[in-house]
Design a protein around this motif. Sequence first.
Motif, PDB file in Angstrom:
ATOM      1  N   TRP A  34       0.743  -1.374   0.044  1.00 30.34           N
ATOM      2  CA  TRP A  34      -0.193   0.088  -0.019  1.00 30.34           C
ATOM      3  C   TRP A  34       0.806   1.087   0.084  1.00 30.34           C
ATOM      4  O   TRP A  34       0.581   2.228  -0.571  1.00 30.34           O
ATOM      5  N   ASP A  35       2.279   1.295   0.456  1.00 30.34           N
ATOM      6  CA  ASP A  35       3.150   2.425   0.382  1.00 30.34           C
ATOM      7  C   ASP A  35       3.291   2.739  -0.914  1.00 30.34           C
ATOM      8  O   ASP A  35       3.049   3.869  -1.470  1.00 30.34           O
ATOM      9  N   SER A  36       3.681   1.669  -1.768  1.00 31.40           N
ATOM     10  CA  SER A  36       3.711   1.850  -3.379  1.00 31.40           C
ATOM     11  C   SER A  36       2.817   2.525  -4.037  1.00 31.40           C
ATOM     12  O   SER A  36       2.992   3.457  -4.802  1.00 31.40           O
ATOM     13  N   PRO A  69       1.595  -9.726  -2.752  1.00 34.23           N
ATOM     14  CA  PRO A  69       2.081  -9.749  -1.370  1.00 34.23           C
ATOM     15  C   PRO A  69       2.246  -8.301  -0.604  1.00 34.23           C
ATOM     16  O   PRO A  69       2.422  -7.357  -1.476  1.00 34.23           O
ATOM     17  N   HIS A  70       2.433  -8.397   0.464  1.00 39.19           N
ATOM     18  CA  HIS A  70       2.779  -6.923   1.269  1.00 39.19           C
ATOM     19  C   HIS A  70       4.073  -6.379   1.280  1.00 39.19           C
ATOM     20  O   HIS A  70       4.261  -5.237   0.955  1.00 39.19           O
ATOM     21  N   ILE A  71       4.949  -7.400   1.033  1.00 41.22           N
ATOM     22  CA  ILE A  71       6.445  -7.096   0.963  1.00 41.22           C
ATOM     23  C   ILE A  71       7.179  -7.528  -0.296  1.00 41.22           C
ATOM     24  O   ILE A  71       7.035  -8.923  -0.303  1.00 41.22           O
ATOM     25  N   SER A  79      18.861  -5.035   7.383  1.00 45.97           N
ATOM     26  CA  SER A  79      18.473  -3.932   8.315  1.00 45.97           C
ATOM     27  C   SER A  79      16.830  -4.208   8.839  1.00 45.97           C
ATOM     28  O   SER A  79      16.346  -3.424   9.276  1.00 45.97           O
ATOM     29  N   TYR A  80      16.237  -5.621   7.996  1.00 47.63           N
ATOM     30  CA  TYR A  80      14.772  -5.801   8.387  1.00 47.63           C
ATOM     31  C   TYR A  80      14.658  -7.190   8.839  1.00 47.63           C
ATOM     32  O   TYR A  80      15.251  -8.138   8.226  1.00 47.63           O
ATOM     33  N   PHE A  81      13.784  -7.267   9.912  1.00 48.66           N
ATOM     34  CA  PHE A  81      13.190  -8.497  10.290  1.00 48.66           C
ATOM     35  C   PHE A  81      11.831  -8.716  10.349  1.00 48.66           C
ATOM     36  O   PHE A  81      11.199  -7.659  10.815  1.00 48.66           O
ATOM     37  N   SER A 165      -3.505  -5.460   7.737  1.00 53.73           N
ATOM     38  CA  SER A 165      -4.238  -4.441   8.122  1.00 53.73           C
ATOM     39  C   SER A 165      -3.445  -3.060   7.764  1.00 53.73           C
ATOM     40  O   SER A 165      -4.131  -1.962   7.527  1.00 53.73           O
ATOM     41  N   GLY A 166      -2.386  -2.896   7.957  1.00 51.80           N
ATOM     42  CA  GLY A 166      -1.598  -1.901   7.755  1.00 51.80           C
ATOM     43  C   GLY A 166      -1.482  -1.058   9.245  1.00 51.80           C
ATOM     44  O   GLY A 166      -0.469  -0.428   9.409  1.00 51.80           O
ATOM     45  N   THR A 167      -2.519  -1.191  10.003  1.00 50.54           N
ATOM     46  CA  THR A 167      -2.325  -0.643  11.174  1.00 50.54           C
ATOM     47  C   THR A 167      -1.894  -1.658  12.528  1.00 50.54           C
ATOM     48  O   THR A 167      -2.769  -2.054  13.191  1.00 50.54           O
ATOM     49  N   ASP A 168      -0.698  -1.925  12.257  1.00 48.25           N
ATOM     50  CA  ASP A 168       0.092  -2.933  12.920  1.00 48.25           C
ATOM     51  C   ASP A 168      -0.219  -3.489  14.323  1.00 48.25           C
ATOM     52  O   ASP A 168      -0.607  -4.573  14.613  1.00 48.25           O
ATOM     53  N   ASN A 169       0.129  -2.652  15.040  1.00 52.24           N
ATOM     54  CA  ASN A 169      -0.443  -2.769  16.790  1.00 52.24           C
ATOM     55  C   ASN A 169      -1.494  -1.898  17.296  1.00 52.24           C
ATOM     56  O   ASN A 169      -1.403  -1.461  18.179  1.00 52.24           O
ATOM     57  N   LYS A 354       3.010   5.756  20.176  1.00 55.68           N
ATOM     58  CA  LYS A 354       3.588   4.508  19.776  1.00 55.68           C
ATOM     59  C   LYS A 354       2.850   4.015  18.716  1.00 55.68           C
ATOM     60  O   LYS A 354       1.585   3.731  18.691  1.00 55.68           O
ATOM     61  N   TYR A 355       3.567   4.015  17.432  1.00 51.19           N
ATOM     62  CA  TYR A 355       3.143   3.339  16.395  1.00 51.19           C
ATOM     63  C   TYR A 355       1.591   3.595  16.034  1.00 51.19           C
ATOM     64  O   TYR A 355       1.235   4.696  15.854  1.00 51.19           O
ATOM     65  N   TRP A 356       0.814   2.439  15.828  1.00 54.72           N
ATOM     66  CA  TRP A 356      -0.519   2.654  15.614  1.00 54.72           C
ATOM     67  C   TRP A 356      -1.385   2.746  16.819  1.00 54.72           C
ATOM     68  O   TRP A 356      -2.650   2.447  16.724  1.00 54.72           O
TER      69      TRP A 356
END
Length: 432
Positions: A34-36, A69-71, A79-81, A165-169, A354-356
Motif C-alpha cells: 500500500w505504500d507503493s 504480497p505485502h512486501i 536491516s529488516y526482520f 491491516s496496515g495498522t499493525d499494533n 506508539k506506532y498505531w
Amino acid sequence: MSELYKKAIEVLENNWRGRFSIPCAKLYPFQWFWDSGLIAIGLAHFDMEKAETEIKTLLDSQWGNGFIPHIIFHSESDSYFPGPDFHRSDLHPQSSKKYNSTGMTQPPVTGFVLEEIYRISKDKKATLKFIESTIDKVFFNHQYFYNNRDPHNEGLVYIYHNWESGTDNSPIWDDIWDTMNPPEYTFERRDTTHVDPSQRPSKREYDHYLYIIDIAKEHNYSDAKIAELSPFLVQDPLFNAMLIKSNESLIYLYEKLGKHEKVSQLKKWQEKSIQSFNSKLFDEEIGAYVHYDLRNERPLQFLSSSSFSPLFAGIPDEERANAMVEVMLKKFGGEHQYLCASFDPTSERFNPKKYWRGPVWINLNWMLYNGLKKYEINDIAQRVKQDTIDMLQNNGFYEYFDSRKEMHNNGKAGYGGNNFSWSAALLIDLLE
Ligand code: 2M8
C-alpha cells in the motif's frame, strides 16, 4: 513551488530505487504494497514515468492466483526482520517465481490509485493506455479476494494477520492477542535499532505476529487452511473500504476504456459489499464503523481512524456520514488536538507516541480529507488538510505524529522513521 513541496520531492527522489520506492531507508528497505500505491500518487505530480513504473513493478509481483504480497524483497538486506527466510512464501504453489515476498497482503489501494493517476495526468490519452495495460491485474487481485477471503459469501473479505491491516499494533488487536498464547520466539529485532523502542511494538507483540505466520507456513499458505485455523481472522473496515473504493475506480476506468465485460461482475461485488459493510460493520452504540472478529464471532467495539475511512469510499449515506463526523470531532477533535489520532484519545489504550496506538498518520488523514470533501463537509476537510501541513512543516516528513498540539512546540513531535515516503507523496497531492 514552496520549500515544503520541494523537500517532499527530495524525499521521494532519495527513496527511489530504480523500479520502485522504499518507504524509508534502513527501517523499511523493500517495496511495500500500500505504500507503493500511495507513493505513486505523489510521483504522478512530477514524474509520471516513475509513477507508472512503481505500479508496474508492484503488479509484476502478482502470484498465479491473483494475490499481491505485502512486501516484495527486491534485494537482500540485514536491516529488516523478518525477511524472506522467515516468511517462506515460496511454500505456496502459486507464489511468484520471480520475486521473494511475504505470504500476506495489504489494503488493496491499487484500483483507486490508477484513478488518481488518471486524474493527475496532463496527458490523459497516454495514461489511459498505461491503465489499459495494467487494469486486468488489479481486477484479478479483487477476484482473488472475493473468491478466497470471503468464506460466508458476504462481500466482506477477511485479513489473517495484523500486518495485513496496515495498522499493525492497533489496540484493537489486544483483544485477539488475549485469545492466544504463542511461544516465546528468539530473534533479533532490527526496527528497534533504527527507531526508539518506545515508539514500536513490544517483543511479546512480535511473538504473536510470528506465530500467525508459522501457522500459515505449516499449511503452505493455503487460504482454506488459514480461514479454518488462523487465530487472527478479522473483517477490517479500512481494508474493506479500500477494496470498495478500488471497485468503484475499476468500474469508472473500465467504462472509460469502453471495456464493459468486467463491469457487471464489479457491480455485483460492489452492491453486496456495501450492503454488508453498512449492516455488519456499523456500530450504532459507537456511532461509527468497527472491526469484526470472524474467528470469535464478535464485533471489536473500538473507535480508530479506520472507523472513519468508509467516508473515503462513499459507504455511509449523508445522514450517517454527518453523524460520524460529530463523533469524530467530539472524541478526536478538541481544540488542543490535531486531527486525526489513529486511536480513540479518550480510551485507556490510547498511546500518543506508539506506532498505531494513537499517533496521527498522513495516509489516513489524506483519506479523511478526501472523504470529507466527497460529503461536502468542507470546513472540517480544510482543518484536516491544514493540520496535516502544519505537522509536516513543524517536524519534517516523519512516519507518524503526536496528536497533542502542545507537543509540537519544539519540532520533536514526529516519530518513527524520518524522510518517510507516503508522508511526502500525499503532502504533494494535498498541496496541488
Ligand atoms: C509498517 O509495517 C511493517 C510491517 O508491514 C513493519 O512495522 O515492519 C506499517 O505502518 C505498514 O502499514 C506499512 O505499510 C509499513 C511500511 O511503511 O510499515
